[in-house]
Design an enzyme around this catalytic site. Structure first.
Site, PDB file in Angstrom:
ATOM      1  CG  ASN A 115      -7.933   0.824  -3.452  1.00 63.24           C
ATOM      2  OD1 ASN A 115      -8.452   1.997  -3.989  1.00 63.24           O
ATOM      3  ND2 ASN A 115      -7.575   0.919  -2.267  1.00 63.24           N
TER       4      ASN A 115
ATOM      5  CE  LYS B 169      -3.618   1.465  -2.831  1.00 64.79           C
ATOM      6  NZ  LYS B 169      -2.794   1.079  -1.692  1.00 64.79           N
TER       7      LYS B 169
ATOM      8  CG  HIS C 169      -7.617   1.394   2.025  1.00 74.13           C
ATOM      9  ND1 HIS C 169      -6.354   1.874   2.274  1.00 74.13           N
ATOM     10  CD2 HIS C 169      -7.499   0.400   1.157  1.00 74.13           C
ATOM     11  CE1 HIS C 169      -5.340   1.252   1.697  1.00 74.13           C
ATOM     12  NE2 HIS C 169      -6.202   0.043   0.797  1.00 74.13           N
TER      13      HIS C 169
ATOM     14  CD  GLU D  29      -3.343   3.333   0.854  1.00 74.25           C
ATOM     15  OE1 GLU D  29      -4.247   3.664   0.086  1.00 74.25           O
ATOM     16  OE2 GLU D  29      -2.414   2.387   0.557  1.00 74.25           O
TER      17      GLU D  29
ATOM     18  CD  GLU E  19      -6.757  -4.078   1.768  1.00 74.00           C
ATOM     19  OE1 GLU E  19      -6.423  -4.478   0.821  1.00 74.00           O
ATOM     20  OE2 GLU E  19      -6.884  -2.961   2.260  1.00 74.00           O
TER      21      GLU E  19
ATOM     22  N   GLY F  94       1.133  -2.417  -0.700  1.00 79.22           N
ATOM     23  CA  GLY F  94       2.060  -1.676  -1.371  1.00 79.22           C
ATOM     24  C   GLY F  94       3.253  -1.734  -1.139  1.00 79.22           C
TER      25      GLY F  94
ATOM     26  CB  SER G 228       1.899  -7.330  -2.107  1.00 82.39           C
ATOM     27  OG  SER G 228       2.375  -5.868  -1.679  1.00 82.39           O
TER      28      SER G 228
HETATM   29  C1  PEP Z   1      -4.674  -1.921  -1.266  1.00 76.28           C
HETATM   30  O1  PEP Z   1      -4.201  -0.748  -1.320  1.00 76.28           O
HETATM   31  O2  PEP Z   1      -5.911  -2.125  -0.879  1.00 76.28           O
HETATM   32  C2  PEP Z   1      -3.811  -2.692  -1.768  1.00 76.28           C
HETATM   33  C3  PEP Z   1      -4.131  -4.181  -1.365  1.00 76.28           C
HETATM   34  O3  PEP Z   1      -2.706  -2.565  -2.414  1.00 76.28           O
HETATM   35  P1  PEP Z   1      -1.665  -3.330  -2.806  1.00 76.28           P
HETATM   36  O4  PEP Z   1      -2.363  -4.336  -3.964  1.00 76.28           O
HETATM   37  O5  PEP Z   1      -0.703  -2.570  -3.773  1.00 76.28           O
HETATM   38  O6  PEP Z   1      -0.762  -3.728  -1.795  1.00 76.28           O
END
Ligand code: PEP
Length: 249
Positions: free
Chosen positions: A9, A11, A95, A97, A167, A173, A213
């Site tokens: 992703n 973003k 997601h 976000e 998630e 992040g 992460s």
């Molecule tokens: C995500 O935004 O789906 C995600 C898992 O981000 P990160 O790997 O940066 O935590």
């Protein structure tokens, strides 16, 4: 046997040129055969450039969102048909976000999932609790509400064909990764829930990714868990080497 799926992703990152370069580096780094399904999810503006790079390779293309309507006066939105015409095979829906900053609700997630499936796109449906919810011991309740709502009105075959990404919001992040036990526990919970909502065979077929992460140094352990079938990768997908290290973890 479920096929592992690793999706990047990106973003709101990468110009058209940068996106094509990153996609090229991923494709070139995938010369060794892998059983893993790999999907790149760039911003809308980069989709056609990335589609051109991955054409003829096993790498799939995903968008990061879509609108549930077919077309019309919805300024700034993108339809399923547009995503298909840009070469998409997958689409991320719900997601955290988007839920947090753009008013995405359980109901809009469900509408989008139905639209994506109708168009033949594979939805990657994101669910997960916030830190406050985990600390209040509400993880199971929140995840159950999100999964039930997202899958409302779908056939068993549709559920079996989509992807759920667990998630935990506190791990996205932040560099704070869920422990393998925390992740496995929620994945098993989601699979059992889908077993109740649909059937054992649908639950057994459903692929559940972990996201939050995931990096080359923790991917192997997470992906070794019985109910973790892949990863949705944010930060580490912006660098071809670290993304590929996760693909081959
Ligand atoms: C995500 O935004 O789906 C995600 C898992 O981000 P990160 O790997 O940066 O935590």
């Amino acid at each position: 046997m479920r096929k592992r799926i690793i999706a990047g992703n990106w973003k709101m990152n990468k110009s058209v040129t940068e996106a094509a370069e990153l996609a090229r580096a991923v494709v070139e780094g995938m010369k060794t055969a892998t059983e893993t399904e790999v999907v790149l999810c760039p911003p809308f503006t980069d989709l056609t450039a990335v589609a051109a790079v991955i054409q003829g390779t096993p790498v799939g293309l995903g968008a990061q969102n879509l609108h549930w309507e077919e077309k019309g006066a919805y300024t700034g939105e993108v339809s399923a048909a547009m995503l298909l015409s840009a070469g998409c095979t997958h689409v991320i829906i719900g997601h955290s976000e988007r839920r947090q900053y753009f008013g995405e609700t359980d109901e809009s997630v469900n509408r989008k999932v139905k639209t994506a499936l109708k168009a033949g796109l594979i939805p990657i449906v994101c669910v997960g609790e916030t830190l406050a919810e985990r600390q209040a011991d509400e993880t199971a309740a929140v995840v159950e509400r999100q999964v039930r709502a997202a899958l409302e009105g779908l056939t068993d075959a549709q559920v079996a064909g989509l992807v759920i990404a667990y998630e935990p919001v506190w791990a996205i992040g932040t560099g704070v990764v869920a422990t393998t036990e925390q992740a496995q526990e929620v994945h098993a919970f989601i699979r059992a829930l889908v077993g109740k909502l649909c059937s054992e065979s649908v639950a057994a077929a459903l692929r559940i990714q972990y996201g939050g992460s995931m990096k080359p140094d923790n991917a192997g352990q997470l992906l070794a868990q019985k109910d973790i079938d892949g990863g949705l990768i944010g930060g580490a997908s912006l660098d071809a080497r670290s993304f590929l290290d996760i693909v081959y973890a």
